[in-house]
Design an enzyme around this catalytic site. Structure first.
Site, PDB file in Angstrom:
ATOM      1  CE  LYS A  80      -3.888   2.246   2.654  1.00 54.87           C
ATOM      2  NZ  LYS A  80      -4.659   2.153   3.955  1.00 54.87           N
ATOM      3  CB  SER A 155      -7.975   3.950   2.962  1.00 57.27           C
ATOM      4  OG  SER A 155      -7.077   3.382   3.846  1.00 57.27           O
ATOM      5  CB  SER A 179      -8.008   0.974   6.013  1.00 61.93           C
ATOM      6  OG  SER A 179      -8.839   2.191   5.876  1.00 61.93           O
TER       7      SER A 179
END
Length: 486
Positions: A80, A155, A179
């Site tokens: 990420k 996210s 997330s």
């Protein structure tokens, strides 16, 4: 029959690599080819690293010839884009860090690198990890591989979509209010959020420091356990890292839940939950009971307060953490001659609407005259939420509930209604406030063939318990074996 290399799990790929049936170079090239073929439609990656990945793969093959057999040696993964990797652009999905190249590597990433893992690239994220749909990225919207008109969750939507669509064999994400678990649910993969302090946050770009935790995505529970076992452990560079031993998580994957006590909290089955989601989750709980677990009703009365508490504490911490992006030290700079005008212009142009919204909420909650009424009171209620979990885990080993109140929604459907978007995390926020561990595992599909996730919550540093229950459920079902059409 030729093996589709991109569909291998981490442990399947490791076994083939160990037997000499496959090289890391060939596996990495297969994943890079898959990214090239699919990611224009999916938009899971912000940065792809083909040269670095192939160099790492060649080095991994050499290590294997010398007798190294770490389960992640030669395994292609994704990161990420809130995790620093030295020399590689790290944007946090924000224009303000569009050209930022960190001079150091996050501890969790360094541990993967030391194990011999290969980094294919950095995945898309809501800006500074603030969002539930990956629509808040400044660069692109990631699409759900099960239906390209829908969001992947957020996210960590880029990482979840990449694993689901076989663009990597596993990935790291971050979980501040759900997330990792929520996009895992919406994309039909396994996502685990460890206990606060289990994994070092050094090198994770901060959103809300008392809530953030690095987690992992895998195609099955075994893969999630391998990733967590590798990145977990004490790090003196993170003052919140706990100096306690890391269990051998894979040893917890016995496939047996006989004697386990699984709690079902009534507060997590609320009005407004998608009917098919509730049915699938209750069926999953019934399957665990059939496997020998004892199902116990529990109550967590402060759960309804988690949403407002989170949206006071998280923005307050974000407003403090994001003050460092001032156009002076790194990242975007407007270049104005007056320092205060430069500061205003940089933040005005560099931050997107959701980040600005949360900074303003947080600054207001921390301001003189409002601190006691909002932030301090929220911290007191946070303590009550944590005590709810402590009382529940005196009665049960694991708590089972939905991960998300609904399956993946249409891109743009909630973009103009922040409150509806915030409700996407209503079942995941409490765990971050308490600092406990949790995971999401596929447990079915709705009538549109969109994945549904079962959430298993554990006590602080009780990751073995949730992994054991999840693995037993996974072995008794086939949801994790289905693949999206992309």
């Amino acid at each position: 029959m030729a093996v589709n290399l991109s569909r291998l799990t981490i442990h399947e790929a490791h076994d083939r690599l160990q037997r000499g049936e496959l090289t890391s170079l060939a596996l990495t090239q297969a994943l890079l080819d898959r990214i090239l073929a699919v990611d224009n439609d999916l938009q899971a990656f912000l940065t792809i690293l083909p040269e670095m990945a192939l160099e790492m793969a060649a080095a991994a093959d050499q290590r294997r010839e010398q007798g190294d057999d770490h389960p992640l040696l030669g395994i292609p993964l994704a990161l990420k884009d809130v995790l620093c990797l030295e020399g590689v652009r790290t944007t946090c999905g924000s224009r303000i860090l569009e050209d930022f190249i960190p001079p150091y590597t996050a501890t969790s990433v360094a541990r993967l690198e030391a194990a011999g893992a290969i980094f294919l690239g950095k995945t898309n994220t809501d800006e500074f990890a603030m969002g539930s749909s990956t629509e808040n990225s400044a660069f692109c919207t990631t699409h759900n591989p099960w239906d390209l008109t829908r969001v992947p969750g957020g996210s960590s939507g880029g990482s979840a979509a990449a694993v689901a669509a076989d663009l990597c064999l596993g990935a790291l994400g971050s979980d501040t209010g759900g997330s990792v678990r929520q996009p895992a649910s919406l994309c039909g993969v396994v996502g685990i959020k460890p206990s606060y302090g289990r994994v070092s946050r050094f090198g994770l770009v901060a959103f809300a420091s008392s809530l953030d935790q690095i987690g992992a995505f895998g195609k099955d529970v075994t893969d999630a356990a391998i990733l967590l076992e590798t990145i977990a452990g004490y790090d003196p560079r993170d003052s919140t890292s706990m100096p306690i031993p890391v269990p051998a998580y894979r040893q917890a994957l016995t496939g047996d839940v006989r004697g386990m006590r699984i709690g079902v909290p009534k507060e997590y089955f609320i009005e407004g939950i998608q009917a098919e989601t509730e049915q699938a989750v209750r069926a999953a709980i019934a399957r665990l009971a059939a496997l020998g677990a004892e199902i116990i009703d529990v109550s967590m009365p402060n759960t309804p307060e988690a949403l407002p508490v989170y949206y006071l504490i998280a923005p307050a911490e974000a407003s403090a953490n994001l003050a460092r992006y001032d156009g002076v030290r790194f990242g975007l700079s407007a270049g104005a001659t007056d320092i205060w005008e430069n500061y205003r212009q940089t933040r005005g142009a560099g931050f997107g609407p959701e980040v600005k919204r949360r900074i303003m909420i947080g600054a207001y909650a921390l301001s003189a005259g409002y601190y006691d009424a909002y932030y301090l009171r929220a911290q007191k209620v946070r303590t009550l939420i944590r005590r709810d979990f402590e009382r529940a885990f005196e009665q049960v080993d694991v708590i089972a509930c939905p991960t998300s109140p609904f399956t993946a929604f249409k891109i743009g459907e909630k973009a103009d209604d922040p409150l509806q978007m915030y409700l996407a995390d209503v079942f995941t926020l409490s765990l971050n406030l308490a600092g406990n561990c949790g995971l999401s595992i596929p447990c079915g599909f709705d009538s549109s063939h969109l994945p549904i996730g079962l959430q298993l919550l554990g006590p602080a540093f009780g990751e073995e318990k949730i992994l054991r229950a999840a693995h037993a459920y996974e072995q008794a079902t086939t949801w994790h074996l289905q693949h999206p059409p992309i």
